[in-house]
Every structure is written in C-alpha cells, then in structure tokens.
Design a protein around this motif. Structure first.
Motif, PDB file in Angstrom:
ATOM      1  N   GLN A   1      21.232 106.315  49.604  1.00 47.01           N
ATOM      2  CA  GLN A   1      22.464 107.080  49.819  1.00 47.01           C
ATOM      3  C   GLN A   1      22.863 107.860  48.563  1.00 47.01           C
ATOM      4  N   ASN A   2      21.912 108.616  48.025  1.00 44.21           N
ATOM      5  CA  ASN A   2      22.144 109.557  46.941  1.00 44.21           C
ATOM      6  C   ASN A   2      21.559 110.903  47.342  1.00 44.21           C
ATOM      7  N   LYS A   3      21.302 111.776  46.370  1.00 40.75           N
ATOM      8  CA  LYS A   3      20.729 113.092  46.638  1.00 40.75           C
ATOM      9  C   LYS A   3      19.450 113.283  45.820  1.00 40.75           C
ATOM     10  N   LEU A   4      18.768 112.206  45.600  1.00 42.70           N
ATOM     11  CA  LEU A   4      17.539 112.253  44.831  1.00 42.70           C
ATOM     12  C   LEU A   4      16.473 113.058  45.568  1.00 42.70           C
ATOM     13  N   SER A   5      15.598 113.706  44.818  1.00 43.77           N
ATOM     14  CA  SER A   5      14.570 114.551  45.428  1.00 43.77           C
ATOM     15  C   SER A   5      13.265 114.390  44.657  1.00 43.77           C
ATOM     16  N   GLY A   6      12.267 115.155  45.051  1.00 49.47           N
ATOM     17  CA  GLY A   6      10.966 115.048  44.412  1.00 49.47           C
ATOM     18  C   GLY A   6      10.123 113.961  45.048  1.00 49.47           C
ATOM     19  N   VAL A   7       9.113 113.518  44.321  1.00 49.19           N
ATOM     20  CA  VAL A   7       8.211 112.506  44.858  1.00 49.19           C
ATOM     21  C   VAL A   7       8.631 111.127  44.372  1.00 49.19           C
ATOM     22  N   ILE A   8       8.248 110.115  45.149  1.00 55.54           N
ATOM     23  CA  ILE A   8       8.468 108.731  44.725  1.00 55.54           C
ATOM     24  C   ILE A   8       7.396 108.403  43.693  1.00 55.54           C
ATOM     25  N   PRO A   9       7.769 107.973  42.494  1.00 56.79           N
ATOM     26  CA  PRO A   9       6.779 107.715  41.445  1.00 56.79           C
ATOM     27  C   PRO A   9       5.746 106.680  41.893  1.00 56.79           C
ATOM     28  N   THR A  10       4.485 107.028  41.714  1.00 55.99           N
ATOM     29  CA  THR A  10       3.436 106.090  42.118  1.00 55.99           C
ATOM     30  C   THR A  10       3.405 104.855  41.240  1.00 55.99           C
ATOM     31  N   ASN A  11       3.908 104.980  40.005  1.00 53.10           N
ATOM     32  CA  ASN A  11       3.834 103.825  39.106  1.00 53.10           C
ATOM     33  C   ASN A  11       4.953 102.826  39.339  1.00 53.10           C
ATOM     34  N   LEU A  12       5.729 102.990  40.431  1.00 52.77           N
ATOM     35  CA  LEU A  12       6.685 101.939  40.772  1.00 52.77           C
ATOM     36  C   LEU A  12       5.965 100.617  41.030  1.00 52.77           C
ATOM     37  N   SER A  13       4.670 100.722  41.285  1.00 51.75           N
ATOM     38  CA  SER A  13       3.894  99.493  41.477  1.00 51.75           C
ATOM     39  C   SER A  13       3.845  98.658  40.206  1.00 51.75           C
ATOM     40  N   GLY A  14       4.204  99.282  39.070  1.00 49.26           N
ATOM     41  CA  GLY A  14       4.277  98.533  37.834  1.00 49.26           C
ATOM     42  C   GLY A  14       5.430  97.555  37.782  1.00 49.26           C
ATOM     43  N   CYS A  15       6.393  97.714  38.692  1.00 49.94           N
ATOM     44  CA  CYS A  15       7.512  96.767  38.796  1.00 49.94           C
ATOM     45  C   CYS A  15       6.999  95.531  39.536  1.00 49.94           C
ATOM     46  N   SER A  16       6.221  94.732  38.851  1.00 49.98           N
ATOM     47  CA  SER A  16       5.477  93.647  39.490  1.00 49.98           C
ATOM     48  C   SER A  16       6.358  92.542  40.049  1.00 49.98           C
ATOM     49  N   SER A  17       7.644  92.494  39.640  1.00 47.41           N
ATOM     50  CA  SER A  17       8.553  91.450  40.129  1.00 47.41           C
ATOM     51  C   SER A  17       9.458  91.950  41.246  1.00 47.41           C
TER      52      SER A  17
END
Length: 764
Positions: free
Chosen positions: A89-105
């Motif tokens: 529920q914001n106005k964020l745009s662009g691509v979802i970062p692929t390195n979010l997979s680094g958030c291992s927890s």
C-alpha cells in the motif's frame, strides 16, 4: 528521503535524542542496535534510503500504507536478520530486487498495491513453507501470465479474484492444502494452458462446459482431491491436451469423453474414481483411445469398470508404456491383441475376474519390465512365451488357477528381482534355472502350490536376496523367500547357508525333516517360519532365535530346547527377561473356563482374570500388577493384551507399537464384518479369524458376512456393488491382521481405502 510528514512522526529523529528513543524505533536490550522500525499508516511521502543496509540488526521493517515512491533499494537484500518486511500500500515502482533472497531469515513479505506490480508477468513462490492462504490481491495484477504457489502449506480457499487474471496462461497450486470449491471465476481465464491444482482438498464438481471455457488447455492436473460428479464430455474440445490427470477423486458415472479428438494426449490418469455404471458398453471408450497415437500412460485402475476388455485394446498407441486396468470388475478372456502393445514397460491387470489362459502373444511384449496379473482366475499353464520377456524385473501371477509345472524358461529373466507364483495349482519341482537367477534380489514366493521333492541345492544360488531397491516404493526393507504350504520333503540343504541376505524366510507347512541348521543363527533374519514340518533335535538359540517373536517352530513335535525360561529370579522387568508363551486352551483351563470367581475386572473391550497355569512341571499363578503385566510365581513376565485382539508379538514380549494397533484394528474390523470373535469355539487347530476371512476372499466373502452387523438397503441393481465393497473391507481387515508386522498395511493406506469405499457406498 522524507518529503512530507503530516503527523510529525519523525520530529524526534534528531541528535537531541538517542536513536533508540526515536518514534517508531525499537532497539535490542543488549547491544542497543535498531531491531524494529514501525512507521505504518503515518502518511509519509518520499523514497526509501539505500542506507538502510547499515541497520544490520534490523529484524522488522513496517512501512505499509504510506506514499513512498521510487524503487525498492537493492541494499535491503543485505539484511540477513530481517524477518518481516511490509511495504504494501505505497507507490513503489520499478523491479523487485532479485537479491531479496539474501534476506535469509525472511518470514513475511508484503509488497501488494504498489505500482511496480502493474507490469508483473511471473509470480512464483513454489516449494517453500508459506502459510496464510493464497493472497486475494494477486488477482489485481492483471498483467500476470504465470502464477505458481505450489508446494506450500498455504491452506484456505482459492480466491475468486484470480478470475481477473485475463492474461494468465499457467496456474500452479498443487500441494497447498487448499479446500472448498474451485471458484467459477477461474474458468474465465480462457488463455490458460496449464491448470494444476493436484494434491489438495477441493470438493466441487467441474462445469459441464469446461472444454469450451478453457479450450487451450495443454495440462489439466486435478489429481488427489475430493472432486465429484461427471467428468465433463466437453474435455474432448481441449484438442491440445497432453496430460489429463484426474486420479484419486470421486468422479462417477459414465466416461463419455471422446478421446479420439485428443490426438496429442500423452498421459491419461483416471484411476481411483467411481466411473463404473454397469452398462453393457462400459468399456466402449477404449475404441476412441486408438486415435491417441502419442499416448504413453493410461491409468484406469480402481474405477469399478465392469465388462469384457475389447479387442481394440491392442490398437492403442505403440508408444504406450504403462497400462493399468487393475482392481476393476473386468472379466472374460484377456484379448490376444494385447501382444500388439510392444512399447509396454508396465502392465497391471490385478484384482479382476479374467479367466481362460494367458495368451501366448504376451511374449511379444519384449520391453515389459513389470507384469502384475495377480488375483484373477487365469487357468492353464504358465505360457512358455513368458521366456521372451527377458527385461522383466517383476512378475506377479499369484492367486490365480494356474497349473502344471513352472516352466524352465522363467530362468531367462536375467533382470528379475521379484517372482510371485503363490496360491495357484502349480506342481512338479522348482526348475533349477529359476533358482540360479543372479538378479533375484527382492522376493521369491512359491507358497500354496503343490510343488514337491526335496528342497533344491540351487536355492543357495540366490545370494542376492538382500535389500530392496528404493525404486520399488513401499517394500522398503523386505527380502522374502517363501516356499510355504507345498509338499517339500527332506532336509534343508547346506546350500541354504549362502542366503545370508534374506530378511524373511518361510518354509512352513511342508514335510521337511532333520535338524534346524545352525547357520540360520548367523543370518540377518527379521523373521523365520519353520512351523508345521517334522524337524527334530534342538532349536537354535542365537541370532533370530534369541527373539521369540521373530521365529516360529510350532507343529514340530520332535524339536526341543530353544529359549529357556528365566527361573527363580527377582520379579523385576528388564531387557533380558523372557516371556511365557501360553495357548488359549491353557488359559481356558487355568481360569476354570473364565469363571466369574476368577474375574478380577472388566472394561469396554476386555476382561481380566486370575488363574493357575500348568506348563510342563511348572505351575504359574497369574494375577495383574499395577504395571499392567502378569506376575508369576516363578517370576516370568508377559505383556497383557486382550486375547485374540493383541498381535502375536505382544504375547512374546515385544513392546507396543503402532503396527500392533493396526493388527488389533484389523481383528476388530473382521469381527464387525463376520460377526465372529477371535475367541469363538470354531477357531481351533490353526484356524483363526484372520485365516477364516482370508480363505473367504477366494471362496466368496458373501458367505461369511454377518447379516445382522451389516444393515444396508440393496436391490438387484446394486447388490454386486455392495458385495464388492464388503469384500474390500474384509480385505483391509485381513491385510491389517497379518502375523508378520512389516506385512501389515500402513494406516495412511487404510484411511484412504476406507474413504474410497465410503464414497462408493454413498454413490450406490
């Protein structure tokens, strides 16, 4: 950078205050590092700072319901401790970062209602541990072409909003524990080529016009649900269909799909449904399958189909690898045209009513690796043509009416691992060529025939009888050699000493003589049955013979020795104690016919008595102790169990197990079905409730069913269906009450089969 803060939430964010005291910020007590930022619904406008990467102890970031713009900084992917990230529920745009997979927890991620999702075409989170249902907001991403949430324990229902995905071509939600009905809106997605919702708990019927609504389907997978009703004829319109997987459901009625229109179909899996309807043309649909030139897998087992198998079965695709027609009510001769299916690797015709000889044309199936023809009424000799099937790994012909000698040509099976010829009328001697097969590594069962002669020395050549390959599924650790219930005579030959890998060995009910060989003590046996022969001398004491529940030598009156009773020791339980084996007649006599004067107590399913047992020169006075065991005057101990209901291993000192519970359930089930208790007077001289019911499976179950116990409305139209269901229940009871624990059914299979029977009865 924050450009607007209408509620002045961030006024405390300055050097006048320690950052742990800033509004919306929480720190850890030990290191005083930021662990939580919660600024939800504060009306903030601006962008997300890449410096967030410095908050290395951050575990929760809550920024939902604001007006943040721009991209999600890829630096977020460096926060390895982050568990909750809420940016929805914001106005964020662009691509979802692929390195979010680094958030291992990371445990929870919310990105909904942002502009960057407006161009999203692929959303795949399959094979994780996500819960909380399929998010309805996914239906708002109208650009979506592929949606996969499969193999997650999501639960909940399939949201109606997914019907808004007009561009969707592939939807995967298999193994998600979703329930309820399939929403009609799903069928609005006319571009779908893949609809995969197997292994759930969906319970609706399919729309009759599904083929018109989803004409582009290539893969339709709805297996292992609780779907009901007719399988729509309109599926014939899905001319591009390659895989139709509808097995393990409750579809019923006549199968009316015109398969001739599905020329590209490769997989048709319909087994474990309720299609049988009793009409004369029940198997007519086989004719339309002959146009399916690419067909590789055809599964029609456990479907209640009834009738003769048409000759057109031989005109099926020469690419057909698997044909499963088992557990139906097919009768008559097996068409000789089956020999045309030269591509077959696996053939299952089990548990039908086929009669006549096995056609010699079966020898043309030279790619066949598994042939399951057991529990039919095939008669005559085993065809020599079987010798051409040199790739066979499994051959099961048990429980037919085959007669004559075992053909030596079976020795041509140089890849054979499992051979079952039990419960037939075979005679003569065992061919040496069969016993010299180097590959026979799983099971050799020749029991319950009329084979005779001495045990051949060549049995010792079966050195490979050891562990079962994992590919053979449920037989996880069983290696089985059974020659029981034949006419073998003479001594066990020394060559048997080579069978060191055998796990279960059954030579019972023959005319074998001599001593029990000592080399059995050094085998890795889990069970050996030498009962009802004419062995003599001392029973061995080591190896498998150290465990009284792992061997049987009953009915060998000239044997002596064996396990010794632990006499005159303190009455304490220990792992070294031995257990007294007592017959029902001894208990009957010792309690004075279960006299009320010896009755100590009773419960819902059992009675407890005291009594005096005469065993040889010893007398045992039995009475219950506080630990639910019987104490004896000579201080031997034995486990309590309701007579007839407790598994045999309990009476010999084994600990209680879930397998023992399965045995008790099986006996109770047989009692309900037959109206006979396991302690009734008729069960003497080796006859038990289990054996009584097992024999009835071959001689007519209807003769042993208790009319008072089974109250059902029946008519001429449904009487056969009801009898089939009753027979299936008895079969479950028999399979649960096997003496040898590893042979008992698993509870998961029991539940599934009983549910299937219930569904059949409810549709009669």
């Amino acid at each position: 950078m924050i450009t607007r803060d209408p509620y002045e939430t961030l006024t405390s964010w300055n050097t006048s205050f320690h950052f742990c005291d800033w509004s919306g910020v929480s720190c850890g007590r030990r290191h005083r590092r930021v662990t939580v930022i919660n600024l939800m619904s504060q009306g903030l406008t601006g962008s997300l700072s890449p410096h967030v990467e410095n908050l290395t102890f951050l575990r929760e970031l809550w920024l939902s319901n604001n007006s943040f713009e721009g991209p999600i900084p890829h630096e977020l992917g460096r926060l390895s401790r982050l568990r909750f990230l809420y940016l929805d529920q914001n106005k964020l745009s662009g691509v979802i970062p692929t390195n979010l997979s680094g958030c291992s927890s990371l445990e929870e991620l919310q990105l909904g209602n942002n502009n960057f999702l407006s161009k999203l075409t692929l959303f795949a989170v399959d094979d994780n541990n996500l819960t909380g249902g399929i998010p309805p907001f996914l239906g708002n991403i109208t650009s979506m072409k592929l949606l996969s949430v499969a193999l997650n324990p999501l639960g909940g229902n399939i949201p109606d909003t997914l019907g808004n995905l007009k561009s969707l071509t592939e939807f995967y939600s298999a193994g998600c524990n979703v329930s309820g009905t399939i929403p009609n809106s799903i069928y609005n997605n006319s571009l779908l080529t893949v609809l995969s919702m197997s292994d759930n708990q969906l319970s609706s019927s399919l729309p009759s016009d599904i083929g018109a609504l989803l004409p582009r389907l290539v893969i339709l997978q709805l297996r292992n649900n609780q779907l009901v009703g007719l399988l729509p004829r309109s599926i014939s319109n899905c001319s591009k269909l390659k895989s139709l997987e509808m097995d393990y459901n409750n579809f019923s009625g006549k199968l009316e799909i015109d398969f001739s229109k599905l020329r590209d179909i490769k997989r048709i899996l319909l087994q474990h449904n309720l299609f049988g309807h009793g009409e004369a043309d029940e198997m007519k649909f086989i004719d339309s399958l002959t146009n399916c030139s690419s067909l590789q897998y055809l599964g029609l087992g456990n479907c209640r189909f009834k009738g003769e198998l048409p000759e057109s079965v031989g005109n099926l695709s020469n690419q057909l690898q698997t044909l499963n027609l088992g557990a139906n009510q097919l009768y008559g001769n097996l068409p000789s045209s089956v020999g045309n299916l030269v591509g077959l690797i696996a053939l299952s015709l089990v548990e039908n009513e086929f009669t006549g000889i096995i056609p010699t044309t079966i020898g043309m199936l030279q790619n066949l690796q598994a042939a399951f023809l057991y529990e039919n009424q095939f008669s005559g000799p085993i065809p020599d043509a079987f010798g051409n099937l040199t790739k066979l790994v499994i051959l099961s012909l048990r429980a037919n009416k085959l007669e004559g000698d075992i053909p030596p040509c079976l020795g041509n099976f140089h890849q054979l691992q499992k051979l079952e010829l039990s419960n037939n009328k075979l005679s003569g001697k065992i061919p040496k060529s069969v016993l010299q097969l180097p590959s026979l590594s799983v099971l050799l069962n020749l029991s319950r025939n009329n084979l005779f002669g001495s045990l051949p020395n060549e049995v010792g050549s079966l050195k490979m009888l050891s562990n079962i390959p994992s590919s053979l599924g449920g037989c996880v650790s069983l290696s089985f050699l059974s020659l029981k219930s034949n006419l073998f005579q003479g001594m066990i030959p020394p060559s048997f000493s080579s069978l060191r890998g055998v796990i279960k060995l059954d030579l019972s009910h023959n005319n074998l003589t001599g001593q029990v060989p000592r080399f059995f003590e050094w085998f890795s046996l889990q069970y050996i049955d030498l009962s009802f022969n004419d062995f003599e001398g001392e029973t061995p004491l080591l190896g498998v013979f150290k465990n009284s529940s792992a061997f049987s030598v009953l009915g060998n009156s000239r044997l002596c020795g064996g396990l010794k009773k632990n006499k005159r020791q303190p009455s304490q339980s220990s792992t070294s104690e031995h257990f007294l084996k007592v017959s029902y007649n001894q208990l009957l006599k010792g309690t004075d016919g279960f006299s009320e004067t010896n009755l100590i107590g009773k419960g819902g399913l059992s009675y407890v008595y005291k009594g005096i047992l005469d065993v040889g020169d010893d007398k045992y006075e039995t009475q219950p102790s506080s630990k639910n065991k019987y104490s004896h005057q000579n201080n031997s101990t034995g486990t309590v169990g309701t007579i007839g209901y407790a598994p045999p291993e309990y009476g010999l000192g084994s600990e209680m197990t879930s397998s023992g519970d399965i045995y008790s359930f099986g006996i109770l089930l047989l009692e309900v079905m037959t109206g006979k208790k396991p302690t009734d007077d008729i069960f003497i001289e080796g006859l038990s409730l289990h054996k009584f019911a097992s024999m009835a499976l071959h001689n007519g179950v209807s003769n042993v069913i208790d009319g008072d116990a089974i109250l059902m409305q029946s008519s001429e139209a449904n009487v056969e269906d009801i009898e089939e269901c009753l027979a299936s229940i008895v079969k479950i009871g028999v399979s649960c009450s096997m003496d040898f624990p590893p042979l008992r059914l698993k509870i998961k299979i029991v539940v599934h089969e009983l549910k299937h029977i219930l569904n059949v009865l409810q549709n009669i």
